[in-house]
Write a protein that holds these residues in place. Structure first.
Motif, mmCIF file in Angstrom:
data_model
loop_
_atom_site.group_PDB
_atom_site.id
_atom_site.type_symbol
_atom_site.label_atom_id
_atom_site.label_comp_id
_atom_site.label_asym_id
_atom_site.label_seq_id
_atom_site.Cartn_x
_atom_site.Cartn_y
_atom_site.Cartn_z
ATOM 1 N N ALA A 9 -1.092 -13.976 -7.007
ATOM 2 C CA ALA A 9 -1.339 -12.671 -6.382
ATOM 3 C C ALA A 9 -0.068 -12.129 -5.754
ATOM 4 N N GLY A 10 0.708 -13.002 -5.106
ATOM 5 C CA GLY A 10 1.949 -12.575 -4.481
ATOM 6 C C GLY A 10 2.968 -12.081 -5.483
ATOM 7 N N ARG A 11 3.059 -12.759 -6.609
ATOM 8 C CA ARG A 11 4.005 -12.334 -7.642
ATOM 9 C C ARG A 11 3.629 -10.967 -8.202
ATOM 10 N N GLN A 12 2.347 -10.776 -8.446
ATOM 11 C CA GLN A 12 1.907 -9.480 -8.963
ATOM 12 C C GLN A 12 2.104 -8.379 -7.920
ATOM 13 N N ALA A 158 0.372 -4.109 2.208
ATOM 14 C CA ALA A 158 0.341 -4.587 0.831
ATOM 15 C C ALA A 158 -0.614 -5.773 0.703
ATOM 16 N N VAL A 159 -1.637 -5.617 -0.127
ATOM 17 C CA VAL A 159 -2.618 -6.677 -0.349
ATOM 18 C C VAL A 159 -3.037 -6.698 -1.813
ATOM 19 N N PRO A 160 -3.425 -7.863 -2.321
ATOM 20 C CA PRO A 160 -3.889 -7.923 -3.706
ATOM 21 C C PRO A 160 -5.226 -7.223 -3.925
ATOM 22 N N VAL A 161 -6.136 -7.354 -2.956
ATOM 23 C CA VAL A 161 -7.479 -6.796 -3.148
ATOM 24 C C VAL A 161 -8.069 -6.364 -1.813
ATOM 25 N N ARG A 168 -9.485 3.296 2.405
ATOM 26 C CA ARG A 168 -9.601 4.701 2.816
ATOM 27 C C ARG A 168 -9.498 4.830 4.334
ATOM 28 N N ARG A 169 -10.147 3.917 5.071
ATOM 29 C CA ARG A 169 -10.096 3.980 6.530
ATOM 30 C C ARG A 169 -8.715 3.660 7.082
ATOM 31 N N LEU A 170 -7.984 2.787 6.399
ATOM 32 C CA LEU A 170 -6.681 2.352 6.899
ATOM 33 C C LEU A 170 -5.540 3.273 6.475
ATOM 34 N N HIS A 171 -5.813 4.183 5.557
ATOM 35 C CA HIS A 171 -4.754 4.989 4.965
ATOM 36 C C HIS A 171 -3.966 5.772 5.999
ATOM 37 N N SER A 172 -4.648 6.305 7.003
ATOM 38 C CA SER A 172 -3.960 7.122 8.009
ATOM 39 C C SER A 172 -3.193 6.279 9.030
ATOM 40 N N GLU A 173 -3.379 4.964 9.002
ATOM 41 C CA GLU A 173 -2.746 4.084 9.982
ATOM 42 C C GLU A 173 -1.357 3.615 9.552
ATOM 43 N N VAL A 174 -1.019 3.775 8.275
ATOM 44 C CA VAL A 174 0.258 3.297 7.750
ATOM 45 C C VAL A 174 0.929 4.410 6.956
ATOM 46 N N ASP A 175 2.177 4.187 6.576
ATOM 47 C CA ASP A 175 2.897 5.176 5.788
ATOM 48 C C ASP A 175 2.604 5.046 4.300
ATOM 49 N N ALA A 176 2.235 3.843 3.873
ATOM 50 C CA ALA A 176 1.910 3.626 2.465
ATOM 51 C C ALA A 176 1.047 2.381 2.340
ATOM 52 N N ILE A 177 0.204 2.367 1.307
ATOM 53 C CA ILE A 177 -0.613 1.197 0.988
ATOM 54 C C ILE A 177 -0.403 0.840 -0.476
ATOM 55 N N VAL A 178 -0.159 -0.442 -0.727
ATOM 56 C CA VAL A 178 -0.091 -0.959 -2.089
ATOM 57 C C VAL A 178 -1.201 -2.001 -2.223
ATOM 58 N N CYS A 179 -2.181 -1.707 -3.048
ATOM 59 C CA CYS A 179 -3.312 -2.612 -3.264
ATOM 60 C C CYS A 179 -3.603 -2.657 -4.757
ATOM 61 N N LEU A 180 -3.669 -3.859 -5.320
ATOM 62 C CA LEU A 180 -3.793 -4.007 -6.764
ATOM 63 C C LEU A 180 -5.204 -3.792 -7.274
ATOM 64 N N ASP A 181 -6.194 -4.029 -6.442
ATOM 65 C CA ASP A 181 -7.587 -3.864 -6.867
ATOM 66 C C ASP A 181 -8.407 -3.374 -5.683
ATOM 67 N N THR A 182 -9.163 -2.294 -5.884
ATOM 68 C CA THR A 182 -9.975 -1.715 -4.806
ATOM 69 C C THR A 182 -11.425 -1.574 -5.254
ATOM 70 N N PRO A 183 -12.148 -2.680 -5.354
ATOM 71 C CA PRO A 183 -13.544 -2.611 -5.795
ATOM 72 C C PRO A 183 -14.421 -1.901 -4.769
ATOM 73 N N ARG A 184 -15.432 -1.241 -5.250
ATOM 74 C CA ARG A 184 -16.400 -0.597 -4.346
ATOM 75 C C ARG A 184 -17.188 -1.653 -3.585
ATOM 76 N N ASP A 185 -17.530 -2.741 -4.260
ATOM 77 C CA ASP A 185 -18.302 -3.818 -3.639
ATOM 78 C C ASP A 185 -17.473 -5.088 -3.708
ATOM 79 N N LEU A 186 -16.851 -5.443 -2.603
ATOM 80 C CA LEU A 186 -15.959 -6.600 -2.596
ATOM 81 C C LEU A 186 -16.716 -7.919 -2.666
ATOM 82 N N GLY A 187 -17.794 -8.036 -1.901
ATOM 83 C CA GLY A 187 -18.498 -9.309 -1.800
ATOM 84 C C GLY A 187 -17.750 -10.237 -0.868
ATOM 85 N N ALA A 188 -16.756 -10.927 -1.388
ATOM 86 C CA ALA A 188 -15.891 -11.792 -0.587
ATOM 87 C C ALA A 188 -14.536 -11.868 -1.265
ATOM 88 N N ILE A 189 -13.482 -12.017 -0.481
ATOM 89 C CA ILE A 189 -12.131 -12.066 -1.046
ATOM 90 C C ILE A 189 -12.000 -13.211 -2.042
#
Length: 222
Positions: A9-12, A158-161, A168-189
């Motif tokens: 995940a870190g490499r990607q 920056a997070v893998p998932v 969406r909630r965190l977007h205004s708290e930082v200057d940029a977000i890099v996330c490789l996968d944003t499922p609607r229903d996460l379940g568990a990491i």
């Protein structure tokens, strides 16, 4: 998207962050699971690695359910998840009691991981907060507030998932977000990793030794 393990995940994630390599960023990982992810990012970006000591404040008898989070600092940053607090009927006394327990764990980790280790300089730098994933976002928000108080020039998450709603909630708290996968229903990491075994203290300590926080480049690649 399923990752083999945190190293994969870190490499990607690092590949998605390559545009920051020439900006001399500082990588700030959330222990313990975020450390192997952050190490890969630090290696690829030739960046120093440091920690953001933050703990989830779990609901009594349901510790995996976050009613808030708290971070390290002269004045600890405390985030309250009011929806969960109200839903579970948590009193101020109960919240404060769990918060104190987590602050004690933060102090234990500070002594175990950091001690006299030089800390990364964040002011005026590009700071990239890295974790192995986001669930509710309470812990991440506390980390963001703690790092923002250190006055970085740019703050990147920056997070893998992570679930779409949390991003969406965190977007205004930082200057940029890099996330490789944003499922609607996460379940568990852990569902997004083939190998999601717990990262122990020894792994964190060994990784930090390889990536000095006060140097421009790590000692070796991960």
């Amino acid at each position: 998207m399923v990752f083999h393990d945190r190293t994969d995940a870190g490499r990607q994630l690092a590949r998605a962050l390559l545009k920051y390599k020439g900006q001399h960023p500082v990588i700030l990982a959330l222990p313990r699971g975020g450390v192997p992810v952050g190490a890969e990012v630090a290696s690829v970006l030739d960046a120093p690695l440091d920690l953001v000591l933050v703990r989830k404040i779990g609901v009594p008898n349901q510790p995996e359910l976050a009613m808030g989070a708290v971070t390290d600092g002269k004045v600890p940053a405390v985030v309250r998840n009011n929806d969960i607090i109200e839903l579970c009927g948590i009193s101020d006394q109960s919240f404060d009691s769990v918060c104190r327990e987590e602050l004690a764990e933060i102090e234990r980790r500070r002594q175990r991981y950091i001690r006299d280790r030089p800390r990364a300089e964040v002011e005026g730098k590009v700071a990239i907060i890295v974790d192995d994933g986001i669930a509710t976002g309470a812990t991440t928000l506390a980390a963001i507030k703690a790092v923002r108080s250190r006055k970085p020039r740019e703050l990147v998450l920056a997070v893998p998932v992570a679930p779409f709603d949390s991003i969406r909630r965190l977007h205004s708290e930082v200057d940029a977000i890099v996330c490789l996968d944003t499922p609607r229903d996460l379940g568990a990491i852990g569902y997004f990793y083939e190998d999601f075994r717990q990262v122990d203290d020894e792994k964190v300590i060994a990784t930090l030794k390889r990536f000095p926080a006060d140097m421009n480049t790590p000692d070796s690649a991960s």
